[in-house]
Design an enzyme around this catalytic site. Structure first.
Site, PDB file in Angstrom:
ATOM      1  N   LYS A 113       0.835  -1.189   0.000  1.00 27.50           N
ATOM      2  CA  LYS A 113       0.000   0.000   0.000  1.00 27.50           C
ATOM      3  C   LYS A 113       0.880   1.254   0.000  1.00 27.50           C
ATOM      4  O   LYS A 113       1.853   1.347   0.753  1.00 27.50           O
ATOM      5  CB  LYS A 113      -0.920   0.015   1.225  1.00 27.50           C
ATOM      6  CG  LYS A 113      -2.014  -1.048   1.186  1.00 27.50           C
ATOM      7  CD  LYS A 113      -3.056  -0.730   0.123  1.00 27.50           C
ATOM      8  CE  LYS A 113      -4.197  -1.723   0.156  1.00 27.50           C
ATOM      9  NZ  LYS A 113      -5.255  -1.391  -0.826  1.00 27.50           N
ATOM     10  N   ASP A 144      -0.215  -0.345  -4.576  1.00 30.33           N
ATOM     11  CA  ASP A 144      -1.627   0.009  -4.658  1.00 30.33           C
ATOM     12  C   ASP A 144      -1.833   1.366  -4.018  1.00 30.33           C
ATOM     13  O   ASP A 144      -1.618   1.536  -2.821  1.00 30.33           O
ATOM     14  CB  ASP A 144      -2.472  -1.052  -3.943  1.00 30.33           C
ATOM     15  CG  ASP A 144      -3.965  -0.773  -4.025  1.00 30.33           C
ATOM     16  OD1 ASP A 144      -4.371   0.161  -4.745  1.00 30.33           O
ATOM     17  OD2 ASP A 144      -4.739  -1.507  -3.378  1.00 30.33           O
ATOM     18  N   GLU A 170      -1.407  -0.551  -9.008  1.00 35.84           N
ATOM     19  CA  GLU A 170      -2.852  -0.745  -8.940  1.00 35.84           C
ATOM     20  C   GLU A 170      -3.562   0.567  -8.616  1.00 35.84           C
ATOM     21  O   GLU A 170      -3.224   1.230  -7.643  1.00 35.84           O
ATOM     22  CB  GLU A 170      -3.172  -1.788  -7.872  1.00 35.84           C
ATOM     23  CG  GLU A 170      -4.637  -2.116  -7.731  1.00 35.84           C
ATOM     24  CD  GLU A 170      -4.872  -3.248  -6.736  1.00 35.84           C
ATOM     25  OE1 GLU A 170      -5.901  -3.201  -6.031  1.00 35.84           O
ATOM     26  OE2 GLU A 170      -4.035  -4.172  -6.670  1.00 35.84           O
ATOM     27  N   ASP A 198      -8.586  -1.148 -10.527  1.00 37.80           N
ATOM     28  CA  ASP A 198      -9.336  -1.850  -9.484  1.00 37.80           C
ATOM     29  C   ASP A 198     -10.668  -1.150  -9.250  1.00 37.80           C
ATOM     30  O   ASP A 198     -11.708  -1.570  -9.751  1.00 37.80           O
ATOM     31  CB  ASP A 198      -8.509  -1.911  -8.199  1.00 37.80           C
ATOM     32  CG  ASP A 198      -9.251  -2.583  -7.046  1.00 37.80           C
ATOM     33  OD1 ASP A 198     -10.318  -3.181  -7.284  1.00 37.80           O
ATOM     34  OD2 ASP A 198      -8.778  -2.520  -5.902  1.00 37.80           O
ATOM     35  N   LYS A 222     -12.749  -8.344  -7.876  1.00 38.76           N
ATOM     36  CA  LYS A 222     -13.182  -8.923  -6.608  1.00 38.76           C
ATOM     37  C   LYS A 222     -14.585  -9.460  -6.816  1.00 38.76           C
ATOM     38  O   LYS A 222     -15.446  -8.780  -7.402  1.00 38.76           O
ATOM     39  CB  LYS A 222     -13.158  -7.876  -5.505  1.00 38.76           C
ATOM     40  CG  LYS A 222     -11.770  -7.292  -5.220  1.00 38.76           C
ATOM     41  CD  LYS A 222     -11.855  -6.185  -4.186  1.00 38.76           C
ATOM     42  CE  LYS A 222     -10.477  -5.712  -3.726  1.00 38.76           C
ATOM     43  NZ  LYS A 222      -9.737  -4.982  -4.773  1.00 38.76           N
TER      44      LYS A 222
END
Length: 337
Positions: A113, A144, A170, A198, A222
């Site tokens: 992250k 991300d 991401e 995403d 997801k």
């Protein structure tokens, strides 16, 4: 591939099957230290409904569609017995990285992250460099940003991070237009970092816009936010881009659904973001669904959905006000199915 709709259970059925829990995390993640989730017991097994609390009812309804598919429908068959899984490193200080990675028994891929509020690029670079040091030169590292950067900030950040060696970035920017502009800007700057979408897929009214506009090199999907496995497979097929299956800080029940999606993909080229069970200090099953040897198997995922622990449901049940909030939210989402 055609989708066979799952009949929607009556609201009373869902409310009767609902158990709301709050699970503590080992470290702060997405700004929270506890993860709330609503578990549902259906005729096909346990299902999870856990849209983040800030999500609107329309988003929550798609998550509910996935839970209904898992608990009341028939899941698409797998084409592989197991999937590779990446480690996840929250936006911790660099000295804490090794401790986070120690929770994963095999670490050939890590998602890190970045762009955390209150931190700067120097913090991100230090964290990613430490991940590289701990994992070694052969590991794959992806970052991300959760859409936090502007195009200019993303070019600057990825230019600074690229020497560490990145598999991809991401959701570096928030909008599809920004992602498309970023890909061009990175090419012009000679920064060789692929872009993955995403939120621009899972929270979009049109999840295929990123593919049509050439805004991403791959998509992160997801199962829950897209409405279930069958719908996610349709979107991936229509997008025509490589896909990475990820999780949304799920309990082991939700992670099991992610494993089934990854196992059903016709082609799977990347390790999946399904190792976030390691971030939970407690879970709803006695044996949490965490990677073994860097992967998760379909057999273990399916067994997990049958292994919810009644004692855990009781121990981590939320108080009456929070339970009422979730049940009211479930009522509103059900009306939108």
């Amino acid at each position: 591939m055609p989708t066979t709709p799952t009949p929607t259970p009556d609201l009373d059925q869902l409310l009767a099957a609902a158990h709301v829990v709050s699970l503590p995390l080992r470290v702060r993640f997405r700004g929270v230290t506890e993860r709330e989730a609503l578990l549902l017991r259906g005729p096909q097994g346990w299902a999870e409904w856990a849209p983040f609390t800030e999500y609107a009812d329309g988003d929550a309804a798609r998550w509910l569609g996935a839970a209904v598919e898992a608990g009341w429908g028939v899941l698409p068959p797998p084409v592989r017995a197991g999937v590779g899984v990446n480690a996840t490193v929250p936006a911790v200080a660099a000295p804490e990285v090794e401790q986070v990675l120690a929770r994963y028994d095999a670490r050939r891929t890590a998602k890190v992250k970045v762009a955390e509020e209150g931190q700067g690029l120097a913090d991100d670079v230090a964290r990613v460099r430490e991940v590289r040091r701990v994992l070694g030169p052969a590991a794959r590292i992806r970052v991300d940003a959760n859409g936090a950067w502007s195009v200019d900030d993303a070019v600057r950040a990825l230019a600074a991070l690229a020497p560490v060696g990145l598999e991809y970035a991401e959701q570096p920017c928030a909008t599809v237009a920004e992602l498309a502009a970023l890909r061009l800007a990175l090419a012009r700057a000679g920064v060789d970092v692929p872009v993955a979408a995403d939120e621009s897929v899972r929270r979009a009214e049109d999840p295929l816009e990123v593919a049509r506009r050439g805004a991403a090199d791959l998509v992160v999907v997801k199962a829950a936010p897209l409405g279930g496995i069958a719908r996610a497979l349709e979107i991936i097929e229509q997008a025509g881009l490589p896909a990475v299956v990820s999780s949304a800080l799920d309990t082991s029940v939700g992670l099991a659904l992610g494993v089934r999606l990854a196992a059903a993909l016709p082609v799977l080229e990347h390790d999946c973001g399904l190792g976030t069970g390691a971030l939970l200090a407690e879970d709803v099953v006695a044996e949490p669904l965490v990677p073994v040897g860097g992967g998760l198997t379909v057999a273990r995922a399916d067994a997990t959905r049958d292994a919810v622990d009644p004692a855990a449901l009781a121990a981590y049940r939320v108080d009456g006000a929070r339970e009422a909030w979730w049940r009211a939210r479930l009522t509103r989402a059900h009306a939108l199915l």
